[in-house]
Design a protein around this motif. Structure first.
Motif, PDB file in Angstrom:
ATOM      1  N   VAL A   1       4.101  -9.973  18.964  1.00 45.35           N
ATOM      2  CA  VAL A   1       3.053  -9.367  17.663  1.00 45.35           C
ATOM      3  C   VAL A   1       3.607  -8.307  16.865  1.00 45.35           C
ATOM      4  O   VAL A   1       3.660  -8.307  15.772  1.00 45.35           O
ATOM      5  CB  VAL A   1       1.901  -8.790  18.529  1.00 45.35           C
ATOM      6  N   ARG A   2       4.748  -7.726  17.349  1.00 45.23           N
ATOM      7  CA  ARG A   2       5.415  -6.755  16.506  1.00 45.23           C
ATOM      8  C   ARG A   2       6.415  -7.246  15.411  1.00 45.23           C
ATOM      9  O   ARG A   2       6.861  -6.715  14.345  1.00 45.23           O
ATOM     10  CB  ARG A   2       6.402  -5.788  17.566  1.00 45.23           C
ATOM     11  N   SER A   3       6.725  -8.660  15.703  1.00 40.88           N
ATOM     12  CA  SER A   3       7.419  -9.262  14.525  1.00 40.88           C
ATOM     13  C   SER A   3       6.690  -9.202  13.288  1.00 40.88           C
ATOM     14  O   SER A   3       7.433  -9.437  12.384  1.00 40.88           O
ATOM     15  CB  SER A   3       7.678 -10.828  15.242  1.00 40.88           C
ATOM     16  N   ALA A   4       5.564  -9.281  13.411  1.00 45.53           N
ATOM     17  CA  ALA A   4       4.683  -9.138  12.171  1.00 45.53           C
ATOM     18  C   ALA A   4       4.834  -8.138  11.062  1.00 45.53           C
ATOM     19  O   ALA A   4       4.632  -8.337   9.986  1.00 45.53           O
ATOM     20  CB  ALA A   4       3.142  -9.315  12.405  1.00 45.53           C
TER      21      ALA A   4
ATOM     22  N   VAL B   1       1.695  -1.848   3.365  1.00 43.71           N
ATOM     23  CA  VAL B   1       1.984  -1.887   1.906  1.00 43.71           C
ATOM     24  C   VAL B   1       3.255  -3.205   1.677  1.00 43.71           C
ATOM     25  O   VAL B   1       3.054  -3.614   0.677  1.00 43.71           O
ATOM     26  CB  VAL B   1       2.635  -0.628   1.655  1.00 43.71           C
ATOM     27  N   GLY B   2       3.889  -3.246   2.583  1.00 40.37           N
ATOM     28  CA  GLY B   2       4.965  -4.264   2.593  1.00 40.37           C
ATOM     29  C   GLY B   2       4.220  -5.812   2.510  1.00 40.37           C
ATOM     30  O   GLY B   2       4.688  -6.717   1.738  1.00 40.37           O
TER      31      GLY B   2
ATOM     32  N   ILE C   1      -0.520 -13.937   6.514  1.00 40.80           N
ATOM     33  CA  ILE C   1      -0.249 -13.895   7.880  1.00 40.80           C
ATOM     34  C   ILE C   1      -0.113 -12.400   8.660  1.00 40.80           C
ATOM     35  O   ILE C   1      -0.587 -12.257   9.489  1.00 40.80           O
ATOM     36  CB  ILE C   1       0.971 -14.979   8.290  1.00 40.80           C
ATOM     37  N   SER C   2       0.954 -11.842   7.938  1.00 36.16           N
ATOM     38  CA  SER C   2       1.254 -10.551   8.369  1.00 36.16           C
ATOM     39  C   SER C   2       0.068  -9.507   8.309  1.00 36.16           C
ATOM     40  O   SER C   2       0.067  -8.945   9.432  1.00 36.16           O
ATOM     41  CB  SER C   2       2.724 -10.026   7.674  1.00 36.16           C
ATOM     42  N   LEU C   3      -0.427  -9.527   7.401  1.00 35.72           N
ATOM     43  CA  LEU C   3      -1.670  -8.453   7.155  1.00 35.72           C
ATOM     44  C   LEU C   3      -2.685  -9.055   8.305  1.00 35.72           C
ATOM     45  O   LEU C   3      -3.228  -8.020   8.954  1.00 35.72           O
ATOM     46  CB  LEU C   3      -2.289  -8.572   5.885  1.00 35.72           C
TER      47      LEU C   3
ATOM     48  N   ILE D   1      -3.965  -6.333  11.295  1.00 34.01           N
ATOM     49  CA  ILE D   1      -5.260  -6.036  11.479  1.00 34.01           C
ATOM     50  C   ILE D   1      -5.878  -6.513  12.809  1.00 34.01           C
ATOM     51  O   ILE D   1      -6.593  -5.659  13.551  1.00 34.01           O
ATOM     52  CB  ILE D   1      -5.995  -6.726  10.389  1.00 34.01           C
ATOM     53  N   VAL D   2      -5.725  -7.707  13.481  1.00 36.14           N
ATOM     54  CA  VAL D   2      -5.876  -7.998  14.722  1.00 36.14           C
ATOM     55  C   VAL D   2      -5.506  -7.182  15.666  1.00 36.14           C
ATOM     56  O   VAL D   2      -6.027  -6.814  16.677  1.00 36.14           O
ATOM     57  CB  VAL D   2      -5.694  -9.439  14.965  1.00 36.14           C
ATOM     58  N   THR D   3      -4.076  -6.632  15.373  1.00 34.34           N
ATOM     59  CA  THR D   3      -3.322  -5.706  16.414  1.00 34.34           C
ATOM     60  C   THR D   3      -4.185  -4.461  16.592  1.00 34.34           C
ATOM     61  O   THR D   3      -4.451  -3.671  17.557  1.00 34.34           O
ATOM     62  CB  THR D   3      -1.800  -5.597  16.049  1.00 34.34           C
TER      63      THR D   3
END
Length: 457
Positions: free
Chosen positions: A247-250, A398-399, A444-446, A450-452
């Motif tokens: 999950v941290r890879s996001a 932001v990224g 995908i990242s956002l 948010i799910v995390t």
């Protein structure tokens, strides 16, 4: 540390007036070149200016990105983001030569009329606010440790200066706010060169201190704020991982996008380049991005090899625990704090200007509007810095949104709308890929971030 990456507005602010004048007095031609001027910035200084615009606070989060993706995975992603950043600059330069437009906002207006200019303006404002909040977050986390390193007492947990939030409010009100209130702060722009030196020093310290902290990491360490931290590192965790998917890879690609964003400074640098041409400016961008890539990779690699899976999202926090009174770490920490104090007002200046232009148009200067907008923007930034628990959240959100738009989506979209090239041409296909990649990566990242947050509030 110019920690100006990310918005890169200290460079833009300092040179904006002169750059605009240069572009207005130097007609851009349709044949891919600009009329030669007798004066201008040299090739070397332009590379330096671009690197100064690229490198910033993102360098503090890249070791965490490597710990989240593995060394090989990180290399692949960093090469991908750096290459796409250079290619999106290529598209912006082609549009600049084709249209004679020398600002990102005006390209948006040319492509999508008024909504395009508003979208670019909002993205730049939000990017600047995110960058300022990341800098103030650094103040909140590093200022107590810097004070602690100069004191002889060991137990500072109950001291008032151990509260980073209180220190942040005091520094913002007493130093940042008065500087931000000034209608002209061009004199602070000269700190950007010194800030770039601080980044180089930071990278050197990260490399040198890799051998100062043993692995496995020591157990039962006490942090500068008096809290107790237990390390469960084992010998097996001292082996670097090549590929990691979690999950941290996001957070990895958004942090990299945040770190390579320099596109608002590209056209001003192009306008000031001596004997400017698209090919010459593309070489400037390729060399600047390549050297920045090297510094980013070295600092991320040695930061990761120092702490492995225990890398903090803000790299210096790890040294607070294991090297709280180290001279080199203390000096680089102080350098970063001083640079941040001078950089935040610089980034605030174009953010406030963009907000006033979006809301009030080109009306005459008003102290009431000036003061009100300054207070509102700094209040928002201060609240974000106080209540955001982790700097990786700033880099991630932001990224994946603003940085993704400014780095990938907008250059590709503007090229497809403005250029007269057929859709099957190489650059049109590349522009379409930029748009699709930026959109998918951002969504995908956002979503994962948010799910995390939802699962681990």
């Amino acid at each position: 540390m110019s920690i100006n990456s990310d918005s890169h507005s200290d460079f833009y602010t300092k040179r904006n007036a002169r750059s605009t004048e240069s572009c207005e007095t130097t007609p851009l031609l349709q044949n891919g070149s600009v009329q030669t001027r007798t004066t201008g910035a040299s090739f070397t200084s332009s590379v330096f200016n671009l690197m100064n615009a690229i490198m910033g606070s993102g360098i503090l989060g890249l070791a965490y990105a490597m710990a989240s993706t593995g060394i090989v995975g990180f290399c692949i992603l960093l090469v991908l983001v750096a290459s796409l950043a250079a290619y999106s600059i290529h598209l912006l330069l082609k549009l600049c030569d084709q249209t004679g437009i020398n600002s990102y906002e005006d390209l948006g207006e040319k492509a999508l009329k008024k909504p395009g200019k508003v979208m670019v303006g909002i993205a730049i404002v939000a990017q600047n606010i995110g960058a300022m909040s990341s800098y103030l977050f650094i103040l909140k986390s590093e200022l107590p440790a810097a004070i602690y390193s100069f004191l002889s007492t060991e137990n500072t947990g109950d001291a008032w200066y151990a509260d980073g939030r209180l220190l942040l409010i005091l520094v913002t009100v007493c130093i940042v706010l008065p500087l931000a209130m000034l209608p002209k702060i061009g004199f602070l722009g000269y700190t950007s060169s010194l800030s770039f030196v601080f980044i180089l020093y930071f990278a050197i310290v990260v490399v040198v201190k890799k051998w100062a902290i043993p692995c496995p990491l020591p157990h039962n360490e006490t942090t500068p704020t008096g809290t107790f931290k237990t390390s469960n590192t084992s010998d097996s965790e001292c082996t670097p991982k090549l590929f990691i998917v979690s999950v941290r890879s996001a957070y990895a690609i958004p942090t990299m996008a945040f770190s390579f964003l320099c596109h608002t400074a590209i056209l001003p640098i192009y306008c000031e380049l001596e004997r400017p041409s698209k090919a010459r400016m593309q070489n400037v961008s390729n060399i600047g991005i390549g050297l920045s890539f090297l510094l980013y990779f070295v600092s991320a690699l040695f930061g990761y090899l120092t702490f492995y899976g225990h890398v903090e999202s803000e790299l210096l926090l790890g040294y607070n625990v294991y090297l709280p009174r180290d001279i080199m770490v203390t000096t680089v920490r102080v350098a970063i704090l001083l640079s941040v104090l001078l950089t935040v007002p610089l980034i605030h200046f174009p953010a406030r200007k963009a907000v006033i232009l979006l809301l009030f148009g080109g009306r005459d200067f008003s102290w009431w509007i000036h003061v009100t907008s300054t207070l509102i923007i700094l209040s928002v930034v201060l609240m974000l810095a106080i209540f955001v628990p982790d700097i990786r959240n700033v880099f991630g959100v932001v990224g994946s949104t603003m940085s993704s738009c400014l780095l990938f989506v907008f250059p590709g979209l503007f090229y497809l709308r403005i250029s007269n090239q057929p859709l099957k041409s190489v650059d049109s296909v590349g522009a379409l890929f930029l748009v699709v990649f930026g959109f998918i990566m951002g969504v995908i990242s956002l979503t994962i971030i948010i799910v995390t947050w939802t699962m681990n509030p």
